[in-house]
Structures are given as C-alpha cells and as structure tokens.
Design a protein around this motif. Structure first.
Motif, mmCIF file in Angstrom:
data_model
loop_
_atom_site.group_PDB
_atom_site.id
_atom_site.type_symbol
_atom_site.label_atom_id
_atom_site.label_comp_id
_atom_site.label_asym_id
_atom_site.label_seq_id
_atom_site.Cartn_x
_atom_site.Cartn_y
_atom_site.Cartn_z
ATOM 1 N N VAL A 1 0.345 -1.474 0.687
ATOM 2 C CA VAL A 1 -0.263 -0.263 -0.082
ATOM 3 C C VAL A 1 0.789 1.210 -0.018
ATOM 4 O O VAL A 1 0.986 2.156 -0.857
ATOM 5 N N GLY A 2 1.896 1.591 0.784
ATOM 6 C CA GLY A 2 3.125 2.308 0.754
ATOM 7 C C GLY A 2 4.276 2.867 -0.319
ATOM 8 O O GLY A 2 4.867 3.452 -0.162
ATOM 9 N N LEU A 3 3.784 1.611 -0.988
ATOM 10 C CA LEU A 3 4.298 1.683 -2.078
ATOM 11 C C LEU A 3 3.888 3.086 -3.823
ATOM 12 O O LEU A 3 3.434 3.050 -3.304
ATOM 13 N N PRO A 4 5.531 3.902 -3.796
ATOM 14 C CA PRO A 4 6.451 3.671 -3.944
ATOM 15 C C PRO A 4 7.367 4.884 -2.989
ATOM 16 O O PRO A 4 8.580 5.238 -2.913
ATOM 17 N N HIS A 5 6.386 5.243 -2.375
ATOM 18 C CA HIS A 5 6.831 6.903 -1.213
ATOM 19 C C HIS A 5 6.981 5.994 -0.089
ATOM 20 O O HIS A 5 8.433 7.445 0.568
ATOM 21 N N GLU A 6 6.156 4.964 0.602
ATOM 22 C CA GLU A 6 6.566 4.395 2.112
ATOM 23 C C GLU A 6 8.496 4.237 2.272
ATOM 24 O O GLU A 6 8.227 2.881 1.495
ATOM 25 N N GLN A 7 9.329 4.732 2.933
ATOM 26 C CA GLN A 7 10.904 4.408 2.664
ATOM 27 C C GLN A 7 10.318 2.601 3.163
ATOM 28 O O GLN A 7 11.294 2.018 3.054
ATOM 29 N N ASN A 8 10.117 2.667 4.626
ATOM 30 C CA ASN A 8 9.813 0.949 5.038
ATOM 31 C C ASN A 8 8.769 -0.193 4.966
ATOM 32 O O ASN A 8 10.077 -0.931 3.771
ATOM 33 N N ASP A 9 8.342 0.364 3.361
ATOM 34 C CA ASP A 9 7.855 -0.386 3.064
ATOM 35 C C ASP A 9 8.064 -0.652 1.450
ATOM 36 O O ASP A 9 8.579 -2.135 1.104
ATOM 37 N N CYS A 10 9.122 0.289 1.286
ATOM 38 C CA CYS A 10 10.073 -0.291 0.039
ATOM 39 C C CYS A 10 10.911 -1.117 0.486
ATOM 40 O O CYS A 10 11.323 -2.521 -0.235
ATOM 41 N N ALA A 11 11.564 -1.465 1.554
ATOM 42 C CA ALA A 11 12.434 -1.600 2.034
ATOM 43 C C ALA A 11 12.159 -3.097 2.416
ATOM 44 O O ALA A 11 12.690 -4.082 2.119
ATOM 45 N N ILE A 12 11.082 -3.080 2.563
ATOM 46 C CA ILE A 12 10.472 -4.976 3.857
ATOM 47 C C ILE A 12 10.279 -5.528 1.774
ATOM 48 O O ILE A 12 9.851 -6.430 1.322
ATOM 49 N N ALA A 13 9.497 -5.381 1.023
ATOM 50 C CA ALA A 13 9.098 -5.081 -0.686
ATOM 51 C C ALA A 13 10.804 -5.918 -1.085
ATOM 52 O O ALA A 13 10.809 -6.493 -1.447
ATOM 53 N N ARG A 14 11.578 -4.508 -1.391
ATOM 54 C CA ARG A 14 13.051 -5.292 -2.025
ATOM 55 C C ARG A 14 13.306 -6.974 -0.314
ATOM 56 O O ARG A 14 13.903 -7.412 -2.195
ATOM 57 N N ALA A 15 13.698 -6.142 0.411
ATOM 58 C CA ALA A 15 13.951 -7.599 0.929
ATOM 59 C C ALA A 15 13.444 -8.633 0.420
ATOM 60 O O ALA A 15 13.965 -9.699 0.367
ATOM 61 N N ILE A 16 11.449 -8.694 0.260
ATOM 62 C CA ILE A 16 11.183 -10.249 0.372
ATOM 63 C C ILE A 16 11.459 -10.402 -1.416
ATOM 64 O O ILE A 16 11.570 -11.803 -1.606
ATOM 65 N N VAL A 17 11.529 -9.713 -1.906
ATOM 66 C CA VAL A 17 12.288 -9.968 -4.024
ATOM 67 C C VAL A 17 13.434 -10.786 -3.275
ATOM 68 O O VAL A 17 13.320 -11.850 -4.553
ATOM 69 N N THR A 18 14.249 -9.885 -2.818
ATOM 70 C CA THR A 18 15.678 -10.437 -2.599
ATOM 71 C C THR A 18 16.018 -11.853 -2.066
ATOM 72 O O THR A 18 16.259 -12.880 -2.755
ATOM 73 N N MET A 19 15.015 -12.393 -0.993
ATOM 74 C CA MET A 19 14.405 -13.873 -0.948
ATOM 75 C C MET A 19 14.894 -14.442 -1.785
ATOM 76 O O MET A 19 15.041 -15.650 -1.357
ATOM 77 N N GLY A 20 13.309 -13.798 -2.158
ATOM 78 C CA GLY A 20 12.599 -15.110 -2.683
ATOM 79 C C GLY A 20 13.413 -15.343 -3.934
ATOM 80 O O GLY A 20 13.117 -16.071 -3.956
ATOM 81 N N GLN A 21 14.157 -14.114 -4.662
ATOM 82 C CA GLN A 21 14.960 -14.815 -5.896
ATOM 83 C C GLN A 21 16.123 -15.720 -5.212
ATOM 84 O O GLN A 21 16.156 -16.481 -5.712
#
Ligand code: C2E
Ligand code: MG
Ligand code: MG
Ligand code: MG
Length: 284
Positions: A207-227
């Motif tokens: 919901v907070g993408l791409p403006h909320e820094q925390n949400d961006c960091a979490i989404a990035r972490a999940i995608v990276t880990m999933g890969q």
C-alpha cells in the motif's frame, strides 16, 4: 458506594460480550444453512505476470450470498468458522467447488492457469493429502492445476508433522504458496525448511509503495530473499501504476490487485481469459 461506580461499566462489558457471543452463534448457524442451501460461491481474482502482462494464475475467494444481508465478506465469517470448527466443512467445499470449476473450464476448452485456494491452518492435518487426492481424482483434475495458499501461523507451529504433510502434498504435484507474507512471525532462516514455491507479499507492505521508505525496504527484502530461495513472488493488493512499476523494477514476478481486476464470478474470469486480457505497463 465506591463499588457502585464500577457496576455500569461491568454491565456494559458483559452485555457487549453477550452480544458478540450471540452474533457468533447466529453466524455459525446461518453458515451451516449456507452450506446446505447453496449460498456460497467462489470468486476468482487474476494473478498477472509482471513480464508478459498475461494472466498466469487465479486465487479463488469465498463469497457468501446471504438471503437477507447480501454479500458477506470472508473477513466476517471465516474467523467464526475457524473458531467453531466449521472451517473444515467450508474448506472441503472450497476445494471441491474449485476442482468442479476447473474441470468445467477444461471441458469447455478454456486454457486455464493454476487456481489457488486458501487453506486455514485448522484444515492442515494428517488426512489432508488423502482428502485432496480424492477430490482431484473425483474431478479428474491435474494437481498442477491447483495451488494451496497457506499462512505463516502454520509455519510458526514449526512441527515436523507440518513439514511432512507439506512434502506429501508437493510430492502429489500440488504447489504451496505462503500467503500474507511478512505479517506473521516466521523467521526467514527457517523458511527454507518448508517446500514453498511462492511467496505472497501482504497488501500491508504494498500500500505504501513507492513513497513509504519502510514498505519499499520490506518489499525489496522479500523479493531479494525469494529470488535467492528460487521462489515466485506475488504482490497482493496492487492498486496503482506506481506500485506496479516499483514492483516490476524490483523483479517481483506477479501482481494481484484491483489495478488489474477485483475478484469476479467464474463467468467473468473466463471471459477475461478468452479475451486474452493483459496488463498494460504504459497506463490505461
Ligand atoms: P487473502 O487470501 O490474503 O486474499 C486477498 C484479499 O485481498 C481478498 O479479500 C481480496 O479481495 C483482497 N484484495 C485483492 N486485491 C486487492 C486490492 O487491490 N485492494 C484491496 N483493498 N483488497 C484487495 P477477501 O476476498 O475479502 O478475503 C479476505 C481473506 O479471507 C483472504 O485473504 C483469506 O485469508 C480469507 N479467505 C477468503 N476465502 C477463503 C477460503 O476459501 N478459505 C479460507 N480459509 N480463507 C479464505
Ligand atoms: Mg490468499
Ligand atoms: Mg493474501
Ligand atoms: Mg492478505
């Protein structure tokens, strides 16, 4: 005298609990009728590839058409069903209805991507693989046509028996997706113990993408880990082009959300597939 001042509050509290208990009982009994009277149905929400824009999956979501109250949200009745144990019957109905529909689509020559059903943790017992096998057999549905969405609460239980059941399901050809990922308490370290092929990023972080820094960091972490773990990543609740572009750039595989489509009745989903509807990356 001093004690008296508490009385109204206590009365109010117990009256409220009483109301809640009554409400639960009413939903429980009406839900039994709903099963018997054919008031339940499945809606289907497309999952779309962030590479091709094509529909590559669907999630089946339970709907209750109440004769008086209209469409009741699963957010209202699933928790009651879980508390009362009725979720077992409800869950069996969902799996059977999904398989019936998949079979009907195949008979109508509709090329169908895998359909995911949600499983409550309470359905996850020793007998599950056999029950799943029976329904697949009854409707002659290939296990690759069906996916199972489970939640982190199951992993937190962490028992070897849970892993054994998962392995059995996977050996049958059923893929497992971890729903609402990031909202529970499962540690990333032991995620790899479970045979899970898909992670679904919870809407809360989208919901907070791409403006909320925390949400961006979490989404990035999940995608990276999933890969790293070779899992498919699906973002839930994507509503805007901005969110979509951000997720696409991260390397997220699929999206599900109102941006492409709300959950819709089976006939509407079939039409979307037949028309080859695609997500446009360049705006509406
Ligand atoms: P879920 O499995 O995480 O399903 C996704 C929910 O997000 C659905 O709500 C869907 O309608 C909603 N959603 C999808 N895209 C968007 C979006 O862009 N914006 C917003 N605001 N919402 C979006 P729904 O259908 O009300 O279901 C709620 C929850 O109820 C599900 O969450 C799932 O946990 C549970 N549920 C639904 N059907 C079943 C079922 O057959 N069995 C079990 N055990 N649980 C179910
Ligand atoms: Mg789900
Ligand atoms: Mg979800
Ligand atoms: Mg969710």
């Amino acid at each position: 005298r001093a004690g008296r001042t508490h009385e109204p509050a206590l009365l109010f509290f117990s009256e409220e609990m009483n109301q809640r208990a009554k409400e639960h009982l009413r939903i429980e009994s009406e839900l039994r009728d709903a099963l018997a009277n054919d008031e339940l149905m499945l809606y289907y929400q497309p999952k779309v590839s962030l590479r091709s824009g094509r529909i590559v999956g669907a999630e089946a979501l339970l709907r209750w058409r109440h004769p008086v109250r209209g469409l009741v949200s699963p957010g209202v009745f699933i928790p009651v069903a879980e508390e009362t144990g009725l979720i077992t019957e409800l869950g069996n109905w969902v799996v059977e209805e999904a398989c019936r529909q998949i079979r009907q689509w195949r008979d109508a020559n509709v090329i169908m991507p895998p359909v995911a059903v949600n499983l409550s943790a309470r359905q996850f017992d020793r007998g599950l693989p056999q029950r799943m096998g029976q329904v697949l057999e009854q409707y002659q549905v290939h296990p690759e046509q069906l996916m199972l969405e489970i939640t982190e609460s199951l992993l937190v239980r962490g028992a070897d028996s849970v892993i054994a059941i998962m392995n059995e399901l996977v050996a049958m050809g059923l893929a497992l997706a971890l729903d609402d990922f990031g909202t529970g308490y499962s540690s990333l370290a032991y995620l790899k113990k479970f045979p899970i092929s898909t992670l679904k990023i919870d809407r809360a972080f989208v919901v907070g993408l791409p403006h909320e820094q925390n949400d961006c960091a979490i989404a990035r972490a999940i995608v990276t880990m999933g890969q790293q773990l070779r899992q498919e990543i699906v973002a839930e609740g994507v509503e805007t082009m901005e969110q979509m572009h951000f997720l696409r750039e991260l390397g997220c595989d699929q999206l599900q959300g109102y941006l492409f489509s709300q959950p819709v009745p089976a006939a509407d989903f079939e039409r979307m597939l037949r028309e080859g509807r695609r997500l446009s990356f360049t705006g509406p």
